[in-house]
Structure formats: C-alpha cells, structure tokens
Design a protein around this motif. Structure first.
Motif, PDB file in Angstrom:
ATOM      1  N   LYS A 138       8.003  29.743  24.385  1.00 25.47           N
ATOM      2  CA  LYS A 138       7.432  31.057  24.607  1.00 25.47           C
ATOM      3  C   LYS A 138       6.599  30.699  25.921  1.00 25.47           C
ATOM      4  CE  LYS A 138       4.005  30.512  21.262  1.00 25.47           C
ATOM      5  NZ  LYS A 138       3.693  30.760  19.706  1.00 25.47           N
ATOM      6  N   LEU A 139       6.211  31.386  26.707  1.00 29.99           N
ATOM      7  CA  LEU A 139       5.376  31.332  27.898  1.00 29.99           C
ATOM      8  C   LEU A 139       3.987  31.953  27.666  1.00 29.99           C
ATOM      9  CD1 LEU A 139       7.903  32.157  30.854  1.00 29.99           C
ATOM     10  CD2 LEU A 139       6.970  30.039  30.289  1.00 29.99           C
ATOM     11  N   SER A 140       3.007  31.031  27.924  1.00 32.23           N
ATOM     12  CA  SER A 140       1.469  31.526  27.738  1.00 32.23           C
ATOM     13  C   SER A 140       1.050  31.836  29.452  1.00 32.23           C
ATOM     14  CB  SER A 140       0.686  30.479  27.276  1.00 32.23           C
ATOM     15  OG  SER A 140       0.912  30.369  25.966  1.00 32.23           O
ATOM     16  N   PHE A 141       0.994  32.856  29.607  1.00 33.88           N
ATOM     17  CA  PHE A 141       0.598  33.072  31.243  1.00 33.88           C
ATOM     18  C   PHE A 141      -1.017  32.989  31.475  1.00 33.88           C
ATOM     19  CE2 PHE A 141       4.484  34.451  33.086  1.00 33.88           C
ATOM     20  CZ  PHE A 141       5.337  34.745  32.170  1.00 33.88           C
ATOM     21  N   GLY A 142      -1.292  32.709  32.841  1.00 33.02           N
ATOM     22  CA  GLY A 142      -2.613  32.903  33.174  1.00 33.02           C
ATOM     23  C   GLY A 142      -2.793  34.362  33.493  1.00 33.02           C
ATOM     24  N   ALA A 143      -4.015  34.678  33.889  1.00 33.06           N
ATOM     25  CA  ALA A 143      -4.354  36.190  34.191  1.00 33.06           C
ATOM     26  C   ALA A 143      -4.021  36.647  35.306  1.00 33.06           C
ATOM     27  CB  ALA A 143      -5.886  36.314  33.858  1.00 33.06           C
ATOM     28  N   GLY A 144      -3.568  35.859  36.476  1.00 35.20           N
ATOM     29  CA  GLY A 144      -2.724  36.407  37.641  1.00 35.20           C
ATOM     30  C   GLY A 144      -3.868  36.165  38.722  1.00 35.20           C
ATOM     31  N   THR A 145      -3.349  36.089  39.943  1.00 35.18           N
ATOM     32  CA  THR A 145      -4.026  36.102  41.107  1.00 35.18           C
ATOM     33  C   THR A 145      -3.518  37.005  42.110  1.00 35.18           C
ATOM     34  OG1 THR A 145      -4.736  33.608  40.898  1.00 35.18           O
ATOM     35  CG2 THR A 145      -4.722  34.571  43.053  1.00 35.18           C
ATOM     36  N   THR A 146      -4.370  37.978  42.430  1.00 33.46           N
ATOM     37  CA  THR A 146      -4.075  38.937  43.661  1.00 33.46           C
ATOM     38  C   THR A 146      -4.148  38.317  45.105  1.00 33.46           C
ATOM     39  OG1 THR A 146      -4.419  40.629  42.189  1.00 33.46           O
ATOM     40  CG2 THR A 146      -3.980  40.964  44.560  1.00 33.46           C
ATOM     41  N   VAL A 147      -2.910  37.975  45.678  1.00 34.57           N
ATOM     42  CA  VAL A 147      -2.917  37.427  47.078  1.00 34.57           C
ATOM     43  C   VAL A 147      -2.722  38.572  48.043  1.00 34.57           C
ATOM     44  CG1 VAL A 147      -1.819  35.859  48.429  1.00 34.57           C
ATOM     45  CG2 VAL A 147      -2.386  34.909  46.201  1.00 34.57           C
ATOM     46  N   THR A 148      -3.667  38.435  48.835  1.00 32.36           N
ATOM     47  CA  THR A 148      -3.537  39.482  50.006  1.00 32.36           C
ATOM     48  C   THR A 148      -3.268  38.571  51.513  1.00 32.36           C
ATOM     49  OG1 THR A 148      -4.670  41.141  48.798  1.00 32.36           O
ATOM     50  CG2 THR A 148      -4.281  41.378  51.391  1.00 32.36           C
ATOM     51  N   VAL A 149      -2.367  38.864  52.270  1.00 30.97           N
ATOM     52  CA  VAL A 149      -2.240  38.080  53.315  1.00 30.97           C
ATOM     53  C   VAL A 149      -2.459  39.197  54.458  1.00 30.97           C
ATOM     54  CG1 VAL A 149      -0.500  36.983  54.974  1.00 30.97           C
ATOM     55  CG2 VAL A 149      -0.391  36.502  52.426  1.00 30.97           C
TER      56      VAL A 149
END
Lengths: 114, 111
Positions: free
Chosen positions: B98-109
C-alpha cells in the motif's frame, strides 16, 4: 489512459445514503487498491484486494466496504454517508502486488454528499 | 504506519530552470518509492519510481535519488516546461504494497 476504468465519474447524493463505486483493473492485473483523496486528508489508502481476497487495509471506515469479484473488477460500498465523505475516490491496479510494485490509477469518482 | 513528509508544498520556477522536491519517510522497511504527477481534476500518473536497492534513476528530464541512510528521496526535473505544472506526490511502500503519500507539491512553471 492507464487502462483502469471507474464508474460513475460523478456522484451526488444525500447524507445517510449508500453508494457503490465500481472499478475495472487493467487487463491482466490481479491487484486492486482503493484510495480516497480529500483536500484536508490528501491521498489515503483504503483497502487492497488481490485475486479476490482482501490483502491490506488502511484508513477505511467501518461504514465502507469493498470486494473484488471473480472477473477481477472491484466495488467500493459507502454507506450512512456523511458530508465529510465528499472526496475523490480512486482505484488503482497492479500486476500482482508481489513482484511488480507499479500502481496505475483510474480517472476517479467524484463523490459529493449534500 | 509509514509517515511521508514532502517539501516544499508549493514551488514556482522559471521555464528552463530545475525543480527539486524532497520527501522523507519514517519506516526503514520501506523499499519502493514512486512519484506521481496529478493535473487538476485528473488521475495521479506514475512518472518515475525507485526501489531501495538503487540510489538513482533517470528518465529524460526527470530523475529520482534515494538516500536510505537518511531516509529521504528527491525528485529532480530539469529544463522545466509549462506542461510540467501540476501537483507532484511522492509515496513510500513497504512489503504490504500500500502506498503512503506525501501531502503534495504544487509546481508552477512560469513562462
């Protein structure tokens, strides 16, 4: 397109109701995983099935249940729905979850509880 | 259970520059570390992954490095393009898959 399909795409229902979400894994994949994605909890693992048997359980509420059928499709049942159950529900599949770790996600079902 | 922390939560880069996202994990038994890219309203898409017996993996403009001793792994995107704008998630998995995820990173280029 990952090859994983989910229905329905959107679901709007009222508190206290029960819904069923459906997932078909990629052809040949034996393992199915369910994840919940909400703004405050992020992506959370709910449950995994392998070839019809439950293999792992995560943060799945007692009001939720799932199963995997002989044709390998899976259903996630959500009952006594609350406002907080509103989220995106993703299904993912992998070849077997033993020798191959890669999980491929379906397009998700957006559940709105009003 | 496994706890994955991800930094930064948002990242803005100029087109053509590099982007780096870092994750740490808590359980030394974790042995599989995938990265997913998620565009708005779409499914998480597996972009690269690494197993614990490998220190680095590259796929065109994307690379992942793993430091098992420090229990952290990073995603590197070089020569960023506008289509790299998305939310990126790291994850970790032990033998239960099972995958435990990080909270995420919003990348804007920025163009």
């Amino acid at each position: 397109d990952s090859g994983v399909t989910q229905t329905p795409k959107h679901l709007i229902t009222a508190t206290g109701q029960r819904v069923t979400l459906r997932c078909s894994p990629r052809s040949g994949d034996l393992s199915v995983y369910w994840y919940q994605q909400s703004l405050d909890q992020g992506l959370q693992f709910l449950i995994q099935y392998y070839n019809g048997e439950e293999r792992a359980k995560g943060n799945i509420l007692e009001r939720f249940s799932a199963q995997q059928f002989p044709d390998l499709h899976s259903e996630l049942n959500l009952s006594s729905l609350e406002l907080g159950d509103s989220a995106l529900y993703f299904c993912a599949s992998s070849v077997d979850g033993i020798s191959s770790y890669e999980q491929y996600f379906g397009p998700g079902t957006r559940l709105t509880v009003t | 259970g496994e706890n994955v922390e991800q930094h930064p939560s948002t990242l803005s880069v100029q087109e053509g520059d590099s982007a780096v996202i870092k994750c740490t994990y808590s359980d030394s038994a974790s042995n599989y570390f995938p990265w997913y890219k998620q565009e708005l309203g779409k499914r998480p898409q597996l972009i690269i992954d690494i197993r614990s017996n490998v220190g680095e993996k590259k796929d065109q403009r994307i690379a992942v490095t793993l430091n098992k001793t420090a229990k952290h792994f990073s995603l590197h995107i070089t020569e960023t393009q506008p289509e790299d704008s998305a939310v990126y998630f790291c994850a970790a998995s032990m033998n239960d898959y099972k995958l435990s995820f990080g909270a995420g990173t919003t990348v804007t280029v920025r163009a």
